[in-house]
Design a protein around this motif. Structure first.
Motif, short mmCIF file in Angstrom:
data_model
loop_
_atom_site.label_atom_id
_atom_site.label_comp_id
_atom_site.label_asym_id
_atom_site.label_seq_id
_atom_site.Cartn_x
_atom_site.Cartn_y
_atom_site.Cartn_z
N SER A 177 0.84 -1.21 0.00
CA SER A 177 0.00 0.00 0.00
C SER A 177 0.87 1.25 0.00
N HIS A 207 -6.17 -11.03 -1.62
CA HIS A 207 -7.12 -9.97 -1.94
C HIS A 207 -6.41 -8.71 -2.42
N ARG A 211 -6.50 -6.87 -6.24
CA ARG A 211 -6.85 -5.46 -6.44
C ARG A 211 -5.81 -4.75 -7.33
#
Length: 213
Positions: A177, A207, A211
């Motif tokens: 991130s 997950h 993304r």
């Protein structure tokens, strides 16, 4: 915490106990009493926490400069969501013992949760300086840097934490991130692919990878 608060919690527990017993519960101090009455399980935990508070307060009364007792009191107050009171006790513990890493870590955690990132960073930095091998402290510091949009600092701390303990799967997700937010999309994808190879059945990693793809 005032003794009245502890008494109120104990009284709530006793009322639930008596009510359950009257309606046919076999052992009213445990979780589900009957199809009609379910005892609030948290009450028993609250009593335990209140006893911890009483014990810490007695230790502080005996020796007001007992930093460890203040750290313990703050931890118990935090369990009851009395965060402001917990912060006061942790600041006192640090005044007494300026290098108490537990006090700094706990205070940093409370400040990070309340959005006081600047002070939280200061406390976590002291912890990692004193305990450079503490992966959780590096993760905590990285997390605050990430919230404060200091992405390069966050990336550095995530990498240190994961070098110490690569099994912290959420650390890989958070590192990706930070990389994405800093504009390093390809590197973020590489990190997640590597993490997925290490932990093929980890849900958050899979997950996060989906993304980015």
């Amino acid at each position: 915490m005032a003794f009245a608060d502890i008494t109120d919690i104990k009284n709530k527990y006793l009322v639930s106990w008596k009510k359950a017993k009257n309606q046919g519960g076999r052992d009213p101090k445990w979780f589900t009493i009957s199809p009609i009455v379910t005892l609030n399980v948290n009450l028993e935990s609250e009593i335990t926490v209140c006893l911890e508070i009483e014990k810490s307060e007695k230790a502080i009364k005996h020796n007001p400069e007992n930093a460890g007792a203040r750290v313990n009191l703050a931890a118990a107050l935090g369990k009851l969501k009395k965060f402001n009171e917990a912060i006061i006790q942790l600041k006192e513990a640090i005044r007494i013992d300026p290098v108490n890493v537990t006090a700094h870590f706990n205070l940093g955690s409370l400040q990070a949760n309340s959005g006081d990132y600047k002070d939280a960073i200061t406390h976590f930095q002291l912890v990692v300086e004193k305990n450079p091998g503490d992966s959780q402290a590096h993760l905590a510091l990285a997390g605050v840097f990430l919230k404060d949009k200091q992405y390069e600092n966050a990336i550095e701390q995530f990498k240190i934490a994961l070098k110490i303990n690569p099994s912290q799967t959420l650390g890989w997700v958070d590192l990706s991130s930070a990389l994405t937010l800093s504009g390093q999309h390809a590197e973020a994808l590489k990190v997640l692919n590597d993490a997925h190879s290490r932990f093929p059945y980890d849900g958050p990693v899979a997950h996060a990878l989906a993304r980015l793809l």
